[in-house]
Design a protein around this motif. Structure first.
Motif, PDB file in Angstrom:
ATOM      1  N   PRO A 121       0.839  -0.989  -0.068  1.00 46.47           N
ATOM      2  CA  PRO A 121       0.113   0.043  -0.025  1.00 46.47           C
ATOM      3  C   PRO A 121       0.914   1.239  -0.024  1.00 46.47           C
ATOM      4  O   PRO A 121       2.078   1.151   0.679  1.00 46.47           O
ATOM      5  CB  PRO A 121      -0.907  -0.227   1.398  1.00 46.47           C
ATOM      6  CG  PRO A 121      -0.890  -1.744   1.366  1.00 46.47           C
ATOM      7  CD  PRO A 121       0.289  -2.235   1.041  1.00 46.47           C
ATOM      8  N   GLY A 122       0.266   2.159  -0.866  1.00 45.95           N
ATOM      9  CA  GLY A 122       1.177   3.527  -0.691  1.00 45.95           C
ATOM     10  C   GLY A 122       2.235   3.458  -1.932  1.00 45.95           C
ATOM     11  O   GLY A 122       3.072   4.551  -1.970  1.00 45.95           O
ATOM     12  N   LEU A 123       2.142   2.628  -2.909  1.00 44.99           N
ATOM     13  CA  LEU A 123       3.161   2.582  -3.906  1.00 44.99           C
ATOM     14  C   LEU A 123       2.936   3.500  -4.991  1.00 44.99           C
ATOM     15  O   LEU A 123       1.671   3.707  -5.536  1.00 44.99           O
ATOM     16  CB  LEU A 123       3.214   0.965  -4.586  1.00 44.99           C
ATOM     17  CG  LEU A 123       4.116   0.704  -5.568  1.00 44.99           C
ATOM     18  CD1 LEU A 123       5.453   0.526  -5.033  1.00 44.99           C
ATOM     19  CD2 LEU A 123       3.727  -0.566  -6.285  1.00 44.99           C
ATOM     20  N   THR A 124       3.772   4.275  -5.480  1.00 41.39           N
ATOM     21  CA  THR A 124       3.842   5.141  -6.357  1.00 41.39           C
ATOM     22  C   THR A 124       4.696   4.677  -7.506  1.00 41.39           C
ATOM     23  O   THR A 124       5.668   3.611  -7.297  1.00 41.39           O
ATOM     24  CB  THR A 124       4.401   6.710  -5.963  1.00 41.39           C
ATOM     25  OG1 THR A 124       5.808   6.345  -5.341  1.00 41.39           O
ATOM     26  CG2 THR A 124       3.503   7.137  -4.877  1.00 41.39           C
ATOM     27  N   LEU A 125       4.505   5.487  -8.644  1.00 39.30           N
ATOM     28  CA  LEU A 125       5.615   5.004  -9.895  1.00 39.30           C
ATOM     29  C   LEU A 125       6.961   5.281  -9.374  1.00 39.30           C
ATOM     30  O   LEU A 125       8.023   4.459  -9.814  1.00 39.30           O
ATOM     31  CB  LEU A 125       5.332   5.865 -10.986  1.00 39.30           C
ATOM     32  CG  LEU A 125       6.049   5.941 -12.159  1.00 39.30           C
ATOM     33  CD1 LEU A 125       5.991   4.291 -12.721  1.00 39.30           C
ATOM     34  CD2 LEU A 125       5.733   6.854 -13.179  1.00 39.30           C
ATOM     35  N   GLU A 126       7.381   6.270  -8.733  1.00 40.28           N
ATOM     36  CA  GLU A 126       8.670   6.527  -8.127  1.00 40.28           C
ATOM     37  C   GLU A 126       9.282   5.203  -7.556  1.00 40.28           C
ATOM     38  O   GLU A 126      10.322   4.803  -7.467  1.00 40.28           O
ATOM     39  CB  GLU A 126       8.783   7.772  -7.206  1.00 40.28           C
ATOM     40  CG  GLU A 126      10.143   8.014  -6.753  1.00 40.28           C
ATOM     41  CD  GLU A 126      11.220   8.531  -7.751  1.00 40.28           C
ATOM     42  OE1 GLU A 126      12.429   8.556  -7.834  1.00 40.28           O
ATOM     43  OE2 GLU A 126      10.593   9.226  -8.782  1.00 40.28           O
ATOM     44  N   LYS A 127       8.474   4.849  -6.331  1.00 35.73           N
ATOM     45  CA  LYS A 127       8.903   3.575  -5.650  1.00 35.73           C
ATOM     46  C   LYS A 127       8.718   2.468  -6.534  1.00 35.73           C
ATOM     47  O   LYS A 127       9.628   1.596  -6.350  1.00 35.73           O
ATOM     48  CB  LYS A 127       7.793   3.367  -4.329  1.00 35.73           C
ATOM     49  CG  LYS A 127       8.109   4.464  -3.547  1.00 35.73           C
ATOM     50  CD  LYS A 127       6.793   4.454  -2.468  1.00 35.73           C
ATOM     51  CE  LYS A 127       6.935   5.774  -1.485  1.00 35.73           C
ATOM     52  NZ  LYS A 127       5.669   5.647  -0.451  1.00 35.73           N
ATOM     53  N   ALA A 128       7.946   2.342  -7.446  1.00 34.44           N
ATOM     54  CA  ALA A 128       7.974   1.101  -8.347  1.00 34.44           C
ATOM     55  C   ALA A 128       9.278   1.102  -9.243  1.00 34.44           C
ATOM     56  O   ALA A 128       9.901  -0.040  -9.397  1.00 34.44           O
ATOM     57  CB  ALA A 128       6.696   0.873  -9.137  1.00 34.44           C
ATOM     58  N   ILE A 129       9.804   2.368  -9.774  1.00 31.00           N
ATOM     59  CA  ILE A 129      10.987   2.106 -10.497  1.00 31.00           C
ATOM     60  C   ILE A 129      12.174   1.819  -9.704  1.00 31.00           C
ATOM     61  O   ILE A 129      13.284   1.268  -9.972  1.00 31.00           O
ATOM     62  CB  ILE A 129      11.062   3.810 -10.790  1.00 31.00           C
ATOM     63  CG1 ILE A 129      10.220   3.900 -12.166  1.00 31.00           C
ATOM     64  CG2 ILE A 129      12.501   3.984 -11.604  1.00 31.00           C
ATOM     65  CD1 ILE A 129       9.944   5.265 -12.717  1.00 31.00           C
TER      66      ILE A 129
END
Length: 177
Positions: free
Chosen positions: A120-128
Motif C-alpha cells: 500500500p502507498g506504492l507510487t511510480l517512483e517507488k516502483a521504479i
C-alpha cells in the motif's frame, strides 16, 4: 458473564462486522490476493492463508467454491457469514483479512524488470526503485500504466507520484535522443 468475557465478546462482534460496513474499504479482490479467514470459536472453519485462484475463487468448507473476484474483502466476509448461518452456525463471528496483495509488473527501461509484491502507498517512483532504477535510455515522459482492475490505461497524466495499484503493469519506453 465476567468483564473479560464481555470485552472479548464485544471485540469479536466488532471485528466480525468491521469490513462489511466500512465504506472506505473499496479494494476489489482478484486472482493472486491472499486472505486469512478466522471464524471465532471454530478452528476447522478458519483458514490461515488462502490464495485466490486464477479465476478469483477459493474453496471454503461447507460452502464450496466462493467467487471473490471484483468483491471487497467486506463483501466476501458477508458471503461467508450468510453461508454459515444457513444451517451450520447460529451466529458466526467471521474476520477476513487481506494478508498479501497481488503483484504489480514493471517492464521496459528499468534495470530489473519483472513482478514485484504490491505494498500500500506504492507510487511510480517507488516502483521504479524496486525495478532497480531507470536505464540510461529510459524516458520518464513515455510511461504507460495498464491498470490491473480493467480501468483506463494511463499514458498522458503519468508522473513519478502516480499511484500504482495491485495487478498494474508499468511499461517505460526508451527516450529519443
Amino acid at each position: 458473564m465476567n468483564t473479560h468475557a464481555l470485552v472479548l465478546s464485544f471485540t469479536l462482534a466488532v471485528a466480525s462486522t468491521a469490513h462489511a460496513d466500512d465504506p472506505g474499504t473499496q479494494y476489489k479482490l482478484a486472482a493472486g490476493d491472499v486472505l486469512r479467514i478466522i471464524v471465532f470459536g471454530e478452528p476447522e472453519l478458519s483458514l490461515k492463508k488462502i490464495r485466490l485462484s486464477d479465476a478469483g475463487t477459493f474453496s471454503y468448507p461447507f460452502l464450496g467454491e466462493i467467487s471473490a473476484k471484483g468483491l471487497t474483502p467486506g463483501q466476501v466476509e458477508k458471503i461467508i457469514v450468510d453461508g454459515l448461518k444457513q444451517g451450520y452456525l447460529v451466529d458466526p463471528k467471521v474476520s477476513l483479512s487481506q494478508i498479501e496483495y497481488r503483484s504489480f509488473y514493471i517492464n521496459g527501461e528499468v534495470k530489473k524488470p519483472g513482478s514485484y509484491p504490491f505494498v500500500p502507498g506504492l507510487t511510480l517512483e517507488k516502483a521504479i526503485a524496486l525495478g532497480g532504477g531507470l536505464t540510461e535510455r529510459a524516458s520518464i515522459k513515455r510511461v504507460t500504466i495498464l491498470r490491473g482492475d480493467g480501468s483506463a490505461t494511463l499514458t498522458d497524466d503519468v508522473t513519478r507520484s502516480t499511484t500504482i495499484a495491485p495487478g498494474d503493469t508499468i511499461s517505460i519506453a526508451q527516450g529519443f535522443f
